[in-house]
Write a protein that holds these residues in place. Structure first.
Motif, PDB file in Angstrom:
ATOM      1  N   ASP A 109       0.829  -1.210   0.000  1.00 35.49           N
ATOM      2  CA  ASP A 109       0.000   0.000   0.000  1.00 35.49           C
ATOM      3  C   ASP A 109       0.861   1.256   0.000  1.00 35.49           C
ATOM      4  O   ASP A 109       0.513   2.262  -0.633  1.00 35.49           O
ATOM      5  N   ARG A 110       1.989   1.205   0.687  1.00 31.61           N
ATOM      6  CA  ARG A 110       2.841   2.388   0.828  1.00 31.61           C
ATOM      7  C   ARG A 110       3.760   2.576  -0.385  1.00 31.61           C
ATOM      8  O   ARG A 110       3.957   3.695  -0.855  1.00 31.61           O
ATOM      9  N   GLU A 111       4.317   1.499  -0.906  1.00 29.79           N
ATOM     10  CA  GLU A 111       5.368   1.600  -1.913  1.00 29.79           C
ATOM     11  C   GLU A 111       4.950   1.131  -3.304  1.00 29.79           C
ATOM     12  O   GLU A 111       5.679   1.362  -4.272  1.00 29.79           O
ATOM     13  N   GLY A 112       3.800   0.492  -3.407  1.00 29.41           N
ATOM     14  CA  GLY A 112       3.409  -0.094  -4.676  1.00 29.41           C
ATOM     15  C   GLY A 112       3.049   0.940  -5.734  1.00 29.41           C
ATOM     16  O   GLY A 112       2.422   1.964  -5.446  1.00 29.41           O
ATOM     17  N   LEU A 113       3.430   0.669  -6.967  1.00 28.57           N
ATOM     18  CA  LEU A 113       3.048   1.475  -8.113  1.00 28.57           C
ATOM     19  C   LEU A 113       1.723   0.986  -8.671  1.00 28.57           C
ATOM     20  O   LEU A 113       1.285  -0.141  -8.383  1.00 28.57           O
ATOM     21  N   THR A 114       1.056   1.804  -9.478  1.00 31.71           N
ATOM     22  CA  THR A 114      -0.110   1.310 -10.196  1.00 31.71           C
ATOM     23  C   THR A 114       0.365   0.288 -11.224  1.00 31.71           C
ATOM     24  O   THR A 114       1.518   0.353 -11.694  1.00 31.71           O
ATOM     25  N   PRO A 115      -0.488  -0.665 -11.607  1.00 33.98           N
ATOM     26  CA  PRO A 115      -0.057  -1.644 -12.606  1.00 33.98           C
ATOM     27  C   PRO A 115       0.440  -1.010 -13.892  1.00 33.98           C
ATOM     28  O   PRO A 115       1.489  -1.407 -14.421  1.00 33.98           O
ATOM     29  N   ALA A 116      -0.268  -0.019 -14.406  1.00 32.87           N
ATOM     30  CA  ALA A 116       0.140   0.596 -15.673  1.00 32.87           C
ATOM     31  C   ALA A 116       1.522   1.226 -15.554  1.00 32.87           C
ATOM     32  O   ALA A 116       2.361   1.099 -16.466  1.00 32.87           O
ATOM     33  N   GLU A 117       1.765   1.912 -14.447  1.00 27.79           N
ATOM     34  CA  GLU A 117       3.065   2.552 -14.257  1.00 27.79           C
ATOM     35  C   GLU A 117       4.182   1.522 -14.170  1.00 27.79           C
ATOM     36  O   GLU A 117       5.233   1.654 -14.821  1.00 27.79           O
ATOM     37  N   ALA A 118       3.968   0.492 -13.352  1.00 30.59           N
ATOM     38  CA  ALA A 118       5.003  -0.524 -13.162  1.00 30.59           C
ATOM     39  C   ALA A 118       5.263  -1.302 -14.446  1.00 30.59           C
ATOM     40  O   ALA A 118       6.421  -1.550 -14.819  1.00 30.59           O
ATOM     41  N   LEU A 119       4.210  -1.690 -15.134  1.00 29.91           N
ATOM     42  CA  LEU A 119       4.368  -2.472 -16.357  1.00 29.91           C
ATOM     43  C   LEU A 119       5.073  -1.673 -17.441  1.00 29.91           C
ATOM     44  O   LEU A 119       5.977  -2.174 -18.125  1.00 29.91           O
ATOM     45  N   GLY A 120       4.678  -0.416 -17.614  1.00 28.83           N
ATOM     46  CA  GLY A 120       5.329   0.421 -18.610  1.00 28.83           C
ATOM     47  C   GLY A 120       6.792   0.651 -18.304  1.00 28.83           C
ATOM     48  O   GLY A 120       7.649   0.627 -19.196  1.00 28.83           O
ATOM     49  N   ASP A 121       7.086   0.862 -17.026  1.00 28.18           N
ATOM     50  CA  ASP A 121       8.464   1.080 -16.598  1.00 28.18           C
ATOM     51  C   ASP A 121       9.310  -0.161 -16.857  1.00 28.18           C
ATOM     52  O   ASP A 121      10.432  -0.082 -17.380  1.00 28.18           O
ATOM     53  N   PHE A 122       8.770  -1.318 -16.509  1.00 28.16           N
ATOM     54  CA  PHE A 122       9.517  -2.558 -16.709  1.00 28.16           C
ATOM     55  C   PHE A 122       9.721  -2.864 -18.194  1.00 28.16           C
ATOM     56  O   PHE A 122      10.818  -3.264 -18.606  1.00 28.16           O
ATOM     57  N   LEU A 123       8.703  -2.672 -19.005  1.00 27.33           N
ATOM     58  CA  LEU A 123       8.860  -2.908 -20.442  1.00 27.33           C
ATOM     59  C   LEU A 123       9.889  -1.954 -21.038  1.00 27.33           C
ATOM     60  O   LEU A 123      10.607  -2.313 -21.977  1.00 27.33           O
TER      61      LEU A 123
END
Length: 205
Positions: free
Chosen positions: A77-91
């Protein structure tokens, strides 16, 4: 020097979900943690990547997941990114690279990108800029002792030094275990699958 990426995912799970292939109503494989290493062709680590992700359909982590991975609700809850943000960053991290997994993690990655886009979220970057390869069949064939091992135990099955502090089912630790196995096998005469170090067409090598 050319590079390639190893990655691992931790995603929502419940007792019996693996055995039932997440078939129970509402059980989706939502990514909670992404770990990756960019390795040079001499197998030294050029860069590490790690991100926590807040699941959407099942935002409350199961006690089973937390016990398995050590990832708790408060931290996500404190450190997690939104899925779209995390997925785009990783790709973006994977762009122009061969991207290796130990199993079908690229399928889970694709599921999560699809769900994010279906919610109307923008996922920057895409799959066409990278070349994803599941090298578990290769690894298990050249080292049959690993056939029933998860990625975080590869170092143990090959009797290698523990790659770092931490434990299996932590995505970055699992990547380090994966890297230790790949490095060992390559240095003992087993050639990596074709295309592992080839640059993606249209991308810098």
């Amino acid at each position: 020097m050319r590079t390639f990426v190893l990655f691992d995912l931790e995603f929502t799970t419940w007792p019996g979900a693996l055995e039932d292939d997440w078939a129970a109503p509402g059980q989706l494989r939502e990514i909670v943690q992404i770990g990756a290493l960019r390795l040079r062709e001499d197998f030294s680590v050029a860069e590490e990547y790690e991100a926590l992700v807040r699941p959407v359909t099942n935002p409350r982590l199961s006690a089973y997941f937390t016990e398995l991975t050590g990832i708790d609700q408060e931290t996500v809850d404190r450190e997690g990114l939104t899925p779209a943000e995390a997925l785009g960053d990783f790709l973006g991290f994977c762009k122009g690279q061969a991207v290796l997994s130990y199993g079908n993690d690229m399928v889970v990655l694709g599921e999560n990108v699809g769900w994010a886009r279906a919610r109307g979220e923008e996922v920057k970057n895409g799959f066409l800029g990278a070349h994803f390869l599941n090298i578990r069949p290769w690894l298990n064939s050249v080292a049959p002792v690993t056939a029933n091992a998860n990625v975080g135990r590869l170092w143990q099955m090959l009797q290698l030094p523990k790659p770092s502090a931490g434990n299996e089912h932590s995505a970055l630790f699992d990547c380090l275990s994966f890297a230790a196995a790949v490095t060992h096998l390559s240095r003992t005469g087993h050639r990596l699958p074709e295309g592992t170090l080839s640059p993606v067409p249209g991308q810098p090598g």
